[in-house]
Design an enzyme around this catalytic site. Structure first.
Site, PDB file in Angstrom:
ATOM      1  N   VAL A  72      33.473 -30.498  -1.551  1.00 43.08           N
ATOM      2  CA  VAL A  72      33.119 -29.720  -0.367  1.00 43.08           C
ATOM      3  C   VAL A  72      33.290 -30.636   0.828  1.00 43.08           C
ATOM      4  O   VAL A  72      33.339 -31.858   0.685  1.00 43.08           O
ATOM      5  CB  VAL A  72      31.675 -29.153  -0.433  1.00 43.08           C
ATOM      6  CG1 VAL A  72      31.579 -28.063  -1.488  1.00 43.08           C
ATOM      7  CG2 VAL A  72      30.660 -30.248  -0.682  1.00 43.08           C
ATOM      8  N   SER A  73      33.374 -30.055   2.015  1.00 42.23           N
ATOM      9  CA  SER A  73      33.676 -30.846   3.206  1.00 42.23           C
ATOM     10  C   SER A  73      32.469 -31.515   3.838  1.00 42.23           C
ATOM     11  O   SER A  73      32.604 -32.526   4.517  1.00 42.23           O
ATOM     12  CB  SER A  73      34.360 -29.973   4.255  1.00 42.23           C
ATOM     13  OG  SER A  73      35.576 -29.496   3.733  1.00 42.23           O
ATOM     14  N   THR A  74      31.277 -30.980   3.640  1.00 41.70           N
ATOM     15  CA  THR A  74      30.097 -31.556   4.285  1.00 41.70           C
ATOM     16  C   THR A  74      28.975 -31.756   3.284  1.00 41.70           C
ATOM     17  O   THR A  74      28.933 -31.121   2.226  1.00 41.70           O
ATOM     18  CB  THR A  74      29.586 -30.649   5.428  1.00 41.70           C
ATOM     19  OG1 THR A  74      29.201 -29.394   4.879  1.00 41.70           O
ATOM     20  CG2 THR A  74      30.646 -30.446   6.498  1.00 41.70           C
ATOM     21  N   GLN A  99      26.876 -28.647   2.075  1.00 43.01           N
ATOM     22  CA  GLN A  99      27.495 -27.605   1.262  1.00 43.01           C
ATOM     23  C   GLN A  99      27.257 -27.907  -0.222  1.00 43.01           C
ATOM     24  O   GLN A  99      27.066 -29.048  -0.614  1.00 43.01           O
ATOM     25  CB  GLN A  99      28.992 -27.526   1.535  1.00 43.01           C
ATOM     26  CG  GLN A  99      29.322 -27.002   2.920  1.00 43.01           C
ATOM     27  CD  GLN A  99      30.824 -27.015   3.179  1.00 43.01           C
ATOM     28  OE1 GLN A  99      31.509 -27.971   2.844  1.00 43.01           O
ATOM     29  NE2 GLN A  99      31.311 -25.958   3.791  1.00 43.01           N
TER      30      GLN A  99
END
Length: 186
Positions: A11-13, A16
């Site tokens: 996931v990007s962050t 998340q």
């Protein structure tokens, strides 16, 4: 000999969740990154590639979880299949072994191009959103690391010969931020 089933989730962050990505898929080990997929410089991706051995299968929820640009996607799949590791994309129901036919290669390229296109759209919408927020006065950018008094103090210490690395440690900022403060005309 049957190898291990290795999951890779991303996931990007940090806020998340990766929980849904390989939910219900049997794995022996999972590598999880919480960073952008803009490039292949990801610690858990690198660990997973080093860990995978001949006969293993790497399972990824979807192509865009493995890479957000076509060049990286192709390179990662090639690197793994050169090690005789199968790569399976669960959502797309595609498997790559290195002995892939022309249709599989086409699908990898087309789906990878869509992931890259999607990333470009995300960045474009982000820039547009920031621009509109600036026009409304709702976006002012990041708060300065130092207030005016501390910035003046930093400049004086730098002029007195205090090393930039020491200034960065003292003020709790990066050396690049020190240089940025020194570039600003007062």
């Amino acid at each position: 000999m049957v190898g291990q089933r290795i999951g890779y989730v991303r996931v990007s962050t940090l806020d998340q969740s990766t929980a849904r990505q390989l939910d219900g898929v049997e794995t022996d080990k999972i590598f999880e990154d919480k960073v952008s997929g803009k490039d292949a410089n990801r610690p858990e991706l690198e660990r997973m590639i080093d860990f995978a051995r001949d006969g293993d299968t790497v399972l990824v929820h979807s192509m865009d979880r493995l890479a957000r640009n076509l060049e990286d996607l192709r390179a990662i799949v090639r690197l793994l299949t050169a090690k005789k590791v199968r790569v399976e994309f669960v959502k797309e129901q595609l498997t790559f072994t290195g002995d892939d036919n022309a249709m599989a290669t086409l699908l990898l390229n087309v789906m990878g191009a869509f992931a890259e296109f999607e990333r470009s759209l995300i960045r474009e919408r982000q820039r547009e959103g920031i621009s509109l927020a600036k026009q409304r006065g709702a976006y002012r950018g990041r708060a300065p690391s130092l207030d005016a008094k501390r910035a003046t103090e930093l400049r004086a210490k730098a002029a007195a010969g205090v090393p930039k690395a020491a200034l960065a440690r003292h003020y709790g900022i990066s050396r690049e931020t020190v240089y940025a403060y020194l570039r600003v005309e007062v």
